[in-house]
Design an enzyme around this catalytic site. Structure first.
Site, PDB file in Angstrom:
ATOM      1  CB  SER A   1      -0.876   0.018   1.247  1.00 58.40           C
ATOM      2  OG  SER A   1      -0.049   0.099   2.394  1.00 58.40           O
TER       3      SER A   1
ATOM      4  CB  CYS B   1       0.988  -5.460   1.722  1.00 56.41           C
ATOM      5  SG  CYS B   1      -0.428  -4.741   2.559  1.00 56.41           S
TER       6      CYS B   1
ATOM      7  CB  CYS C   1       1.914  -3.787   9.472  1.00 58.95           C
ATOM      8  SG  CYS C   1       1.908  -2.390   8.320  1.00 58.95           S
TER       9      CYS C   1
HETATM   10  N1  DGL Z   1       2.174  -2.532   4.882  1.00 59.02           N
HETATM   11  C1  DGL Z   1       0.898  -3.070   5.025  1.00 59.02           C
HETATM   12  C2  DGL Z   1       0.803  -4.335   5.808  1.00 59.02           C
HETATM   13  O1  DGL Z   1       1.773  -5.059   5.862  1.00 59.02           O
HETATM   14  C3  DGL Z   1      -0.326  -2.214   4.926  1.00 59.02           C
HETATM   15  C4  DGL Z   1      -0.525  -1.154   5.924  1.00 59.02           C
HETATM   16  C5  DGL Z   1      -1.723  -0.319   5.539  1.00 59.02           C
HETATM   17  O2  DGL Z   1      -1.752   0.128   4.392  1.00 59.02           O
HETATM   18  O3  DGL Z   1      -2.612  -0.162   6.355  1.00 59.02           O
HETATM   19  O4  DGL Z   1      -0.213  -4.664   6.368  1.00 59.02           O
END
Ligand code: DGL
Length: 258
Positions: free
Chosen positions: A12, A75, A181
């Protein structure tokens, strides 16, 4: 499919750079295309349908415009919500990430554990299965609403403030912290400032090793003897934002300490 074709990464935003950093260390001679969907960041509170639609568009672009030979969903949220759909639709290898909760079970199951992740990841069926399988009954699940956004766009002061409020009650209590995350490894120092000395767990190394295994199995590993290249794409419509993201991204992947 040519072995020199690039591997597509998506997130994202720039959080997935923490995964790419580990992959670059393992597979330096591959070429990479990283898609940062900052126009739609954060994914954490979006519906399954919205995330699937975004990921579908990105994967199709990575295949059609860049001829990618494999995809890494860097992600956790998108992996939890869209990986099953994408694997059904596309035939190329798709590697997904999940919170490294099993790693805690393998290494320090007796330690009090925090799992920090987005709402989307924690509420997903994929995470529920993982959690109930490896539950050590000394775990707090923390939905860090807005944290990825602060890491992506906020100031250091906003970050410290957020972490103080969210983690203060676990000071001196938490031993293991699962960074569920891909943005969160960028805040390790600030998390330690609140919690003290904790051990971090994330899925980046596991994903990189899995990618290598799958490419090897399918005879898709690059045979180049030279270091590969990395292309960065960001979906923001604002040229200044795109430039800032790009600079930050290349700075992160050049730092090996993450
Ligand atoms: N980097 C992402 C993850 O690993 C997404 C974080 C987001 O966009 O809320 O969940």
């Amino acid at each position: 499919m040519k072995n020199s074709a690039p591997i597509g990464f998506l997130d994202s935003g720039i959080g997935g750079s923490t995964v790419l950093t580990k992959t670059l260390a393992l597979l330096p001679n591959e070429n990479y295309v990283f898609f940062s969907d900052s126009a739609n960041c954060p994914y954490g509170d979006k519906s399954d349908e919205e995330i699937i639609e975004r990921c579908d568009k990105i994967v199709s672009l990575l295949i059609n415009d860049y001829n990618c030979k494999a995809i890494v969903i860097a992600c956790n949220t998108a992996s939890a919500k869209a990986s099953a759909y994408l694997r059904k639709k596309y035939s190329l290898p798709i590697i997904a990430i999940e919170p490294a909760y099993k790693m805690v079970y393998d290494r320090n199951p007796d330690g009090f554990t925090l799992v920090m992740a987005t709402n989307g990841t924690l509420e997903s069926e994929k995470f529920h299965k993982l959690y109930y399988k490896y539950n050590n009954h000394k775990t707090a699940l923390i939905a860090c609403v807005g944290l990825a956004d602060i890491i992506e766009h906020g100031t250091k002061a906003e970050l410290s403030d957020y972490l103080d409020k969210t983690l203060d009650e676990y000071k001196g209590k938490a031993q293991n912290v699962v960074l569920g995350c891909t943005h969160y490894p960028l805040a390790k120092k600030e998390i330690k400032n609140v919690l003290g000395d904790v051990e971090f767990f994330d899925g980046a190394n596991g994903v990189s090793r899995q990618l290598k295994r799958v490419l090897d199995e399918k005879d898709l590993l690059s045979d180049s003897k030279e270091k590969g290249n990395v292309t960065f794409i960001d979906s923001s419509l604002d040229g200044k934002v795109r430039e800032e993201k790009k600079n930050r991204f290349f700075k992160i992947i050049s730092e090996e300490h993450i």
